[in-house]
Design a protein around this motif. Sequence first.
Motif, PDB file in Angstrom:
ATOM      1  N   UNK A 157       0.825  -1.207   0.000  1.00 49.33           N
ATOM      2  CA  UNK A 157       0.000   0.000   0.000  1.00 49.33           C
ATOM      3  C   UNK A 157       0.861   1.261   0.000  1.00 49.33           C
ATOM      4  N   UNK A 158       1.930   1.250   0.787  1.00 46.25           N
ATOM      5  CA  UNK A 158       2.836   2.407   0.822  1.00 46.25           C
ATOM      6  C   UNK A 158       3.472   2.628  -0.545  1.00 46.25           C
ATOM      7  N   UNK A 159       3.830   1.543  -1.193  1.00 43.40           N
ATOM      8  CA  UNK A 159       4.421   1.639  -2.534  1.00 43.40           C
ATOM      9  C   UNK A 159       3.405   2.191  -3.537  1.00 43.40           C
ATOM     10  N   UNK A 160       2.155   1.761  -3.411  1.00 50.01           N
ATOM     11  CA  UNK A 160       1.108   2.230  -4.325  1.00 50.01           C
ATOM     12  C   UNK A 160       0.838   3.718  -4.140  1.00 50.01           C
ATOM     13  N   UNK A 161       0.797   4.165  -2.893  1.00 52.88           N
ATOM     14  CA  UNK A 161       0.551   5.578  -2.620  1.00 52.88           C
ATOM     15  C   UNK A 161       1.674   6.452  -3.146  1.00 52.88           C
ATOM     16  N   UNK A 162       2.881   5.899  -3.168  1.00 53.41           N
ATOM     17  CA  UNK A 162       4.032   6.671  -3.647  1.00 53.41           C
ATOM     18  C   UNK A 162       4.140   6.636  -5.171  1.00 53.41           C
ATOM     19  N   UNK A 163       4.009   5.445  -5.757  1.00 51.92           N
ATOM     20  CA  UNK A 163       4.205   5.297  -7.208  1.00 51.92           C
ATOM     21  C   UNK A 163       3.010   5.808  -8.007  1.00 51.92           C
ATOM     22  N   UNK A 164       1.808   5.581  -7.484  1.00 54.56           N
ATOM     23  CA  UNK A 164       0.569   6.011  -8.150  1.00 54.56           C
ATOM     24  C   UNK A 164       0.435   5.465  -9.579  1.00 54.56           C
ATOM     25  N   UNK A 165       1.016   4.291  -9.834  1.00 51.98           N
ATOM     26  CA  UNK A 165       0.872   3.647 -11.137  1.00 51.98           C
ATOM     27  C   UNK A 165      -0.200   2.570 -11.043  1.00 51.98           C
ATOM     28  N   UNK A 166      -0.770   2.194 -12.187  1.00 53.01           N
ATOM     29  CA  UNK A 166      -1.830   1.180 -12.184  1.00 53.01           C
ATOM     30  C   UNK A 166      -1.343  -0.122 -11.577  1.00 53.01           C
ATOM     31  N   UNK A 167      -0.140  -0.579 -11.969  1.00 51.31           N
ATOM     32  CA  UNK A 167       0.358  -1.867 -11.499  1.00 51.31           C
ATOM     33  C   UNK A 167       0.580  -1.857  -9.990  1.00 51.31           C
ATOM     34  N   UNK A 168       1.111  -0.755  -9.458  1.00 48.88           N
ATOM     35  CA  UNK A 168       1.355  -0.663  -8.016  1.00 48.88           C
ATOM     36  C   UNK A 168       0.036  -0.612  -7.243  1.00 48.88           C
ATOM     37  N   UNK A 169      -0.936   0.140  -7.762  1.00 47.53           N
ATOM     38  CA  UNK A 169      -2.241   0.237  -7.093  1.00 47.53           C
ATOM     39  C   UNK A 169      -2.968  -1.102  -7.145  1.00 47.53           C
ATOM     40  N   UNK A 170      -2.938  -1.762  -8.294  1.00 46.94           N
ATOM     41  CA  UNK A 170      -3.589  -3.063  -8.429  1.00 46.94           C
ATOM     42  C   UNK A 170      -2.920  -4.090  -7.522  1.00 46.94           C
ATOM     43  N   UNK A 171      -1.600  -3.984  -7.367  1.00 49.20           N
ATOM     44  CA  UNK A 171      -0.873  -4.878  -6.466  1.00 49.20           C
ATOM     45  C   UNK A 171      -1.337  -4.663  -5.032  1.00 49.20           C
TER      46      UNK A 171
END
Length: 232
Positions: A157-171
């Motif tokens: 979740x921390x990675x998704x909030x930082x990267x804001x890419x589809x793959x990171x959010x879906x992960x």
Amino acid sequence: MLYIKAKLQSLKLAPFFLSVVLYFALVRRDPQGETWTTVLKCLPIVALMLYVLIKGFALNKHYRRSQLILLGLIFSCGGDALLNVNLFPFGMVSFGVAHIFYISAFGWRPLNWILGLCLYVPVTVFVIFVAKYLDEILIIGVPIYCALITTMLWRASARALDAKSFLAIFCAVGATLFVISDALIAVTMFLSVALPGARLQIMITYYIAQFAIALSTADDGPSPPQCSNKNK
């Protein structure tokens, strides 16, 4: 170009989708203890291993995330097999190791400790609540496992909030579904709650979770060369 990339990824993921359909089509009751259902249960995870390898993979630093997630999938597959033959504590250990590899793949930057705290508090309350239903082995194993899977969710979740890419959010969505899937197992196994279609709920959320985590490796690899616009 985007359509072509999506089509290529779909082709590489075809064995996963086919094996999931095969599992749900053939395994219609509690599958525990049967060899053929164990094989069918593990096939989708094996297919995701294949995807990680064929979408682009090498034993170098550019594919470190792919390497770690591949190891996580391998131990997840082992956990699936052990759970299916009624070796729950060993299966939990195998999945715990898988989460360690996933945590390493997602990394520790940014830390976002506030997010971590928001996740650990409810999980800790849940562990305290179910503790009285656990035997002498699980009373040690379950809290450790819950700490690992919560950390995995935190890092995704921390990675998704930082990267804001589809793959990171879906992960991150997949990591959330992983926690939900295991929570469903805990509710049915430890609290003896009879959920409608429990196995279906558990396996659907689980397979989507692993799919999302494996797909997050699609952008793994060396960065494309930068084109320089120098005046000649």
